[in-house]
Motif scaffolding. Structure first.
Motif: not given
Length: 864
Positions: A128-157
């Protein structure tokens, strides 16, 4: 595949048996097959040491020239993730492995590699690639159930953890990619993540395996804290000698001195080291210097060895003497050239003296001679380095400028004490390097965001070149523009940079031309193929039902010329470039060439990517492209340079022709901010205005055209056929291709623009004292018979363009900036008195009788 790599160096905290053959590497068989199928050339030298430790599940720190390659850690991490037994203790694993990258672009690359090797080389891991902006509602749309490896940036995480604080509970592997970038750009965020990870692992049930892998190209001071607080006895793998020296706590000292005093300075250093019975290597780059140093040491009763390519004594003989002298309690000093180091095989030196200033290419091997005295772990950065076992001393002279920037860069990230003389020399070199970029395009990042993060590495220029930036053949509509315009973006470079046309509100000349061209080329007999294709020539090109005016910008070399070939063209009314077959180009009648190219570059001001990213996320660019391409917009031009216009705001509009009303639909800047991936950039416009105000001063303009004064002010236009004189109080570049300077009043020119200069001389030099308080942006250029000095003070710009009566040695002439003046010292080509300073009389230049008999001596480490 066998590992074949000569002169390889590795610094290890613990012994690792390298895995140098892919077939026997500790990876899954399916993964090895996929690597071989994709023609993977590794494992390289660093991977051969890093893969085993990582695949065994140990914490690893790896520093290498290839440290930004994700394949340094992806294969062993994927191998571990396949071992289901490792994670059976985790009842509700949601993210077994987390890879933190410094930016979205690197994260995207890692994600793509995981998809390739995670699906084909082993079972699908659902990355899963997790790149999140400053919109708080975007985090609730990230589908991380069942993923075994995630890639992100410090601020997105961190944004994700604000909404899903439980997400790290099942984390087993944490990878920090490009650790030196993470720690330099996002120190606080990275340690916050590490703190959360440490807390989550402490609360984990079932005692699962935990691992941290950190890879990069440079050592960073924060790595010590990472290892002490968050890692468990990590394996350290460093294959860059200079970085191992930082980790090994080698003390770096820079000793400034005159070139003529190097021997004296060397003797002082050796006197200090003898008290500790140190083993000293003195490096130089010539046989003659080795002999000179050896003789000087002998004269001063210092026993020393020497080795160069002309020495009668072979390497084994010198090595034996080196060992024997130290074992007998005698201080050891060996003077040698760089090419003799490898055969000697010395690794136990305690001090290296760089008698000749090193390049990074020679610096590393010299430091390698002290590897036996590298500390296993670097001490805390707050501790003094007096207790270091190894010491490196660089002699810095006025002739050391060649490699000064690269050595300064290294010393800065080694946190060594840096003398001002080295900074000054580096500034001069970088200024010279910047001058060599004058023919390059203006830096795109500078135009788009007002800043370039790495000017040294950037291939483009960062100053105005009027012959390029103030282009000719400017569209008439731009010249008549006074702020607000109607524009159509046609080519979208990225979210805030476009090419398009300015539309005339009354009668658009381009629309008239396009209609005439369409009617003309409807006639088959008018479609005449170009017999020969020439660079810079204009042609017509049919694409579907549209006919474009194009200019050839590149053609194949003569030896590659064929009757039909691929040529690079620019659509002169749209701004985009493309490659087409030469037989597609049609003859363009002269009457269709009379209208200047209509393409204008537009830059939307005051907005930039979030999280200090240097490029726009493709999501933002795609969103803006879909919204604006080919549509009418109202824009206010706030600054111009040649065919580039900075706009703020830029608003999409719809015309209601029946009632002659424009409806505003959206604001481009607001649209970008609404994505959550853009943020405010208030310094943008000010940076652009400053760039254009401080124009590079090179030479006098070849032509001057005077315009009538308005309201008591005087205006001066400097033609752009030659190089331009940059003077006076305020300046801006008009899109008609002329640089305008405002002078208030006319008599102010002689007072404020040319500084007062006093001069005196001795037999070998001429000294100029230029009276400018608190000078900034100073430039001083020396040629054989000319000196050009420019600077700013407050809001004023000054210029002194001096044609000398006699010749000087430009390379030995210097300029020193002081509080109230600049002191320029000219080295005479021929010794003796000058009867006068300048070829032509200048009322601002006069003799300095107070200093006539006592010329001031200046440091060789001058800037300007």
């Amino acid at each position: 595949q066998n590992l074949v790599e000569e002169k390889s160096f590795v610094f290890l905290s613990k012994k690792i048996e390298p895995s140098s053959v892919l077939e026997t590497a500790p990876l899954l068989n399916g993964l090895k097959k996929e690597l071989a199928r994709s023609k993977f050339s590794g494992p390289n030298f660093t991977e051969s040491y890093c893969w085993p430790a990582a695949a065994w599940g140990y914490d690893v720190v790896a520093i290498s020239h290839e440290g930004n390659d994700p394949l340094l850690y992806i294969p062993p991490v994927l191998t571990l993730l396949q071992l289901k037994s490792t994670y059976q203790a985790l009842p509700n694993t949601t993210g077994v492995s987390l890879i933190v990258c410094p930016g979205w672009k690197k994260a995207q690359l890692v994600f793509d590699l995981l998809k390739t090797y995670g699906r084909k080389g082993c079972r699908d891991l659902h990355p899963v690639l997790v790149i999140l902006g400053q919109n708080k509602e975007a985090a609730s749309h990230v589908k991380i159930q069942g993923c075994e490896v995630a890639v992100t940036t410090p601020c997105s995480l961190l944004r994700l953890l604000e909404q899903n604080s439980w997400w790290l509970c099942g984390l087993c592997h944490l990878v920090l990619d490009e650790i030196e970038v993470l720690f330099s750009d996002a120190t606080e965020q990275v340690f916050t993540i590490l703190g959360c990870y440490k807390k989550a692992t402490a609360q984990a049930q079932g005692n699962p395996q935990h691992q941290i892998i950190a890879v990069g190209t440079q050592w960073n001071k924060h790595i010590t804290r990472l290892m002490k607080e968050f890692m468990n006895d990590p394996y350290i793998v460093i294959t860059v000698i200079e970085e191992a020296a930082i980790c090994g706590n080698v003390q770096q000292v820079v000793q400034p001195c005159m070139n003529s005093d190097k021997i004296t300075e060397l003797l002082k250093i050796l006197d200090f080291t003898h008290s500790n019975l140190q083993k000293v290597l003195v490096f130089t780059d010539s046989v003659s210097e080795v002999e000179m140093i050896h003789k000087a040491l002998k004269t001063n009763s210092i026993v020393s060895l020497k080795k160069h390519k002309e020495s009668k004594c072979n390497a084994s003989c010198v090595s034996e003497q080196w060992r024997r002298m130290h074992s007998s309690g005698t201080p050891v000093v060996l003077v040698l050239t760089d090419d003799c180091l490898e055969p000697l095989g010395i690794t136990d030196a305690t001090c290296v003296i760089h008698f000749s200033f090193p390049s990074l290419r020679t610096f590393g091997p010299r430091l390698q001679s002290m590897t036996d005295n590298f500390c296993t772990l670097r001490k805390d950065s707050s501790m003094d380095q007096e207790h270091s076992k190894a010491k490196s001393v660089i002699l810095l002279t006025e002739n050391s400028s060649c490699h000064a920037p690269e050595i300064l860069g290294y010393l800065q990230h080694a946190e060594a004490e840096i003398p001002q003389e080295l900074r000054d020399l580096t500034a001069r070199v970088l200024e010279f390097e910047e001058e060599k970029k004058l023919s390059r395009p203006l830096c795109a990042s500078l135009k788009t965001f007002g800043i370039c993060r790495n000017r040294t590495a950037c291939p483009d220029r960062h100053q105005i070149n009027l012959s390029i930036d103030t282009a000719q053949n400017i569209p008439d509509e731009i010249m008549k523009t006074a702020g607000c315009v109607l524009i159509i973006p046609l080519h979208i470079v990225h979210a805030t940079n476009y090419f398009g046309r300015i539309v005339e509100k009354q009668k658009d000349q381009y629309e008239v031309l396009a209609g005439e061209m369409k009617n003309y080329f409807k006639v088959p007999g008018h479609r005449i193929s170009a017999n020969t294709v020439e660079k810079s020539a204009f042609y017509a090109l049919y694409e579907g039902v549209l006919c474009h005016r194009v200019q050839v910008v590149d053609v194949p070399a003569k030896e590659e010329e064929k009757s039909v070939c691929k040529v690079t063209i620019k659509y002169i009314d749209e701004g985009r470039t493309s490659q087409v077959s030469s037989d597609q180009l049609l003859h363009l009648p002269a009457r269709f060439q009379s209208l200047p190219p209509q393409a204008v570059e537009f830059v939307v001001c005051r907005v930039k990517p979030i999280d200090n990213e240097t490029e726009w996320n493709p999501k933002v660019t795609d969103h803006i492209l879909q919204k604006i391409k080919g549509k009418l917009h109202h824009a206010k031009i706030v600054h111009t340079l040649g065919k580039t216009a900075w706009v703020d705001p830029m608003i999409g509009v719809t015309s209601l022709a029946s009632v002659k009303v424009w409806i505003n639909e959206y604001n481009i800047r607001s649209e970008i901010l609404s994505t959550g991936l853009g943020t405010d950039n208030p310094e943008h416009l000010a940076a652009i205005q400053k760039l254009c105000r401080h124009v590079q001063v090179l030479d006098r303009a070849e032509s001057l055209e005077h315009f009538a004064p308005t309201d008591g002010d005087a205006w001066l236009s400097l033609g752009l056929h030659g190089k331009t004189l940059a003077v006076c109080e305020t300046a801006w570049l008009n899109l008609s291709g002329f640089l305008f300077w405002k002078i208030v009043p006319p008599s102010y020119l002689s007072f404020s623009c040319h500084p007062e200069i006093k001069w005196f001389q001795d037999n070998e030099t001429v000294t100029l004292r230029v009276k400018i308080p608190s000078a900034a942006d100073t430039k001083c250029k020396f040629s054989k018979e000319k000196v050009v000095f420019s600077a700013s003070s407050g809001e004023k710009l000054y210029l002194a363009d001096l044609e000398l009566q006699e010749s000087i040695l430009a390379q030995k002439s210097t300029c020193v900036i002081k509080d109230t003046e600049a002191v320029i010292v000219l080295a005479k080509e021929k010794t003796g008195a000058w009867c006068k300073l300048l070829k032509n009389k200048n009322i601002h230049v006069s003799l300095d009788f107070e200093h006539w008999e006592e010329p001031e001596e200046e440091s060789p480490f001058s800037v300007g």
